[in-house]
Design a protein around this motif. Sequence first.
Motif, PDB file in Angstrom:
ATOM      1  N   TYR A 258       0.849  -1.195   0.000  1.00 23.38           N
ATOM      2  CA  TYR A 258       0.000   0.000   0.000  1.00 23.38           C
ATOM      3  C   TYR A 258       0.888   1.250   0.000  1.00 23.38           C
ATOM      4  O   TYR A 258       0.883   2.031   0.953  1.00 23.38           O
ATOM      5  N   PRO A 259       1.660   1.450  -1.061  1.00 26.50           N
ATOM      6  CA  PRO A 259       2.647   2.547  -1.052  1.00 26.50           C
ATOM      7  C   PRO A 259       2.030   3.931  -0.927  1.00 26.50           C
ATOM      8  O   PRO A 259       2.565   4.780  -0.202  1.00 26.50           O
ATOM      9  N   GLU A 260       0.923   4.178  -1.603  1.00 27.31           N
ATOM     10  CA  GLU A 260       0.342   5.520  -1.568  1.00 27.31           C
ATOM     11  C   GLU A 260      -0.218   5.861  -0.195  1.00 27.31           C
ATOM     12  O   GLU A 260      -0.096   6.990   0.280  1.00 27.31           O
ATOM     13  N   GLU A 261      -0.821   4.870   0.454  1.00 27.52           N
ATOM     14  CA  GLU A 261      -1.380   5.111   1.784  1.00 27.52           C
ATOM     15  C   GLU A 261      -0.289   5.436   2.800  1.00 27.52           C
ATOM     16  O   GLU A 261      -0.430   6.358   3.610  1.00 27.52           O
ATOM     17  N   VAL A 262       0.817   4.686   2.739  1.00 25.37           N
ATOM     18  CA  VAL A 262       1.920   4.940   3.666  1.00 25.37           C
ATOM     19  C   VAL A 262       2.576   6.286   3.344  1.00 25.37           C
ATOM     20  O   VAL A 262       2.882   7.078   4.241  1.00 25.37           O
ATOM     21  N   ARG A 263       2.769   6.547   2.067  1.00 24.82           N
ATOM     22  CA  ARG A 263       3.386   7.807   1.665  1.00 24.82           C
ATOM     23  C   ARG A 263       2.578   9.001   2.172  1.00 24.82           C
ATOM     24  O   ARG A 263       3.142   9.954   2.724  1.00 24.82           O
ATOM     25  N   ALA A 264       1.262   8.938   2.009  1.00 28.57           N
ATOM     26  CA  ALA A 264       0.412  10.040   2.461  1.00 28.57           C
ATOM     27  C   ALA A 264       0.492  10.207   3.977  1.00 28.57           C
ATOM     28  O   ALA A 264       0.560  11.338   4.490  1.00 28.57           O
ATOM     29  N   GLY A 265       0.496   9.098   4.697  1.00 27.68           N
ATOM     30  CA  GLY A 265       0.572   9.178   6.153  1.00 27.68           C
ATOM     31  C   GLY A 265       1.892   9.756   6.633  1.00 27.68           C
ATOM     32  O   GLY A 265       1.922  10.604   7.536  1.00 27.68           O
ATOM     33  N   VAL A 266       2.976   9.321   6.019  1.00 31.24           N
ATOM     34  CA  VAL A 266       4.298   9.802   6.414  1.00 31.24           C
ATOM     35  C   VAL A 266       4.450  11.289   6.090  1.00 31.24           C
ATOM     36  O   VAL A 266       4.999  12.069   6.888  1.00 31.24           O
ATOM     37  N   LEU A 267       3.950  11.709   4.940  1.00 32.92           N
ATOM     38  CA  LEU A 267       4.047  13.122   4.571  1.00 32.92           C
ATOM     39  C   LEU A 267       3.232  13.996   5.524  1.00 32.92           C
ATOM     40  O   LEU A 267       3.663  15.098   5.874  1.00 32.92           O
TER      41      LEU A 267
END
Length: 256
Positions: A106-115
């Motif tokens: 789930y790369p986009e979900e993690v990326r959004a959370g980290v950002l």
Amino acid sequence: MRALMVHFPGPLTFERSRIAITTPPPRPSECGPILRLVTRERKVALPFVLEKLSDPDTETRGWATHVLSELPYPEAIPPLLLRLRDVDLSTRVSAAYALVAVARLYPEEVRAGVLAVAHGADPIDRAAATRVMGELREPSLVPELVRALADGDEAVVASAHASLVLVTRQDFGLDARPWLRWWELSSSRSRIEWLIDALTHEVSEIRRAAGEELRATSKEYFGYASDLPQRDRERAQQRYRDWWVTEGRARFRRKG
């Protein structure tokens, strides 16, 4: 599951404090029989493990965090982001590894959370988020890490710099300008090419890490070692460049 979780984390074969100094740490399922049983239950176990993330006991909370690296579901993202600022170092490290595991699916979900965390008001959170960006090895996050070099908090800047080195296998220090020049030239190229470039880096640790990651990622070995004479390193580097042109680029494009 409730009966099993009464005994969580159970007898252990690995000291959890060593997670912070072992790269990479062992899989949770390798660290004890109860942990192995929990991870085998996959998503059935997820809500029970998530409950343990807020446990006041550091060992319980820390092992629950580590278990999530083998339960890579998007529901774990928000609580894992909170554990990035845990008072316990090994728990923070486990949270980063778990987020990387979730990001594979789930790369986009993690990326959004980290950002979201990286843009927050708390410097502890921002430093934690920039550390995870490095572990994600995601080229598109390089501009965010460069931006973080201008953060007013020293810990955030240090974390951003370390993550930039990890992602790019280059080191241009704390000044954003050379990083931006490098990004302008390199952003359109594959990260595999960045690793190949780093095989002749002047810093031995950077070229060693690049060589190890390149070999693991490409599954190719052309006799490279970071301590070889410069001419031999350059020959191995050229073999990787030739491989990339003739085979590697097409192979990794298919994967993408």
